[in-house]
Design an enzyme around this catalytic site. Structure first.
Site, PDB file in Angstrom:
ATOM      1  N   CYS A   1       0.851  -1.187   0.000  1.00 55.21           N
ATOM      2  CA  CYS A   1       0.000   0.000   0.000  1.00 55.21           C
ATOM      3  C   CYS A   1       0.892   1.244   0.000  1.00 55.21           C
ATOM      4  O   CYS A   1       1.794   1.358   0.832  1.00 55.21           O
ATOM      5  CB  CYS A   1      -0.902  -0.001   1.230  1.00 55.21           C
ATOM      6  SG  CYS A   1      -1.876   1.513   1.399  1.00 55.21           S
TER       7      CYS A   1
ATOM      8  N   ASP B   1      -0.444  -5.871   0.370  1.00 52.52           N
ATOM      9  CA  ASP B   1      -1.737  -6.186  -0.232  1.00 52.52           C
ATOM     10  C   ASP B   1      -1.563  -7.463  -1.037  1.00 52.52           C
ATOM     11  O   ASP B   1      -0.529  -7.676  -1.680  1.00 52.52           O
ATOM     12  CB  ASP B   1      -2.202  -5.055  -1.157  1.00 52.52           C
ATOM     13  CG  ASP B   1      -2.723  -3.854  -0.390  1.00 52.52           C
ATOM     14  OD1 ASP B   1      -3.443  -4.062   0.605  1.00 52.52           O
ATOM     15  OD2 ASP B   1      -2.417  -2.720  -0.780  1.00 52.52           O
TER      16      ASP B   1
END
Length: 136
Positions: free
Chosen positions: A53, A60
């Site tokens: 992120c 992620d």
């Protein structure tokens, strides 16, 4: 006092591992479509996509689905795997990652049509799916 010697902890090697080198050097590679003129779909699932992120730095995770109708060129799958793995240390949003994958894919093989769907694992009770499309 104990007669046993202290445990030896091995230090990780500073050399670049062959997998890391392949990922760093990886580029999308194509080869001639064996059935130019026949319209057919190629569906690829890449279930181990990771990136970071750009705001929090948290990892992620996503499954990337690529569906395309080839024209003159077809993407080589190992090269695609290495390309996708190159995102693991990138700080990139869900939206930008899907769009960048599509842009690079289209630049490599110039398909008649292509769709990239990035289905991200829920984080913080939010499930994101980004789908981007290309058509000649």
């Amino acid at each position: 006092m104990s007669n046993s010697s202290p445990e030896t902890v091995s230090q990780p090697s500073q050399e670049v591992k062959y997998g890391e080198r392949e990922i760093a050097e990886g580029q999308l590679i194509t080869f001639p479509n064996p059935r130019v003129g026949r319209r057919y779909d190629i569906n690829i699932t890449l279930p181990e996509f990771t990136c970071k992120c750009p705001f929090s730095g948290y990892p992620d995770f996503a499954t990337i689905y690529i569906t395309y109708v080839p024209d003159e060129r077809v993407v080589e799958l190992k090269a695609l795997k290495l390309y996708i793995n190159s995102y693991r240390d990138r700080y990139i949003s869900h939206e930008e990652s899907a769009n960048q994958i599509l842009d690079d894919f289209v630049a490599a093989c110039d398909p008649l049509e292509a769709t990239v769907k990035a289905d991200f694992t829920p984080r913080g009770n939010v499930h994101t799916v980004v789908e981007v499309k290309h058509r000649k």
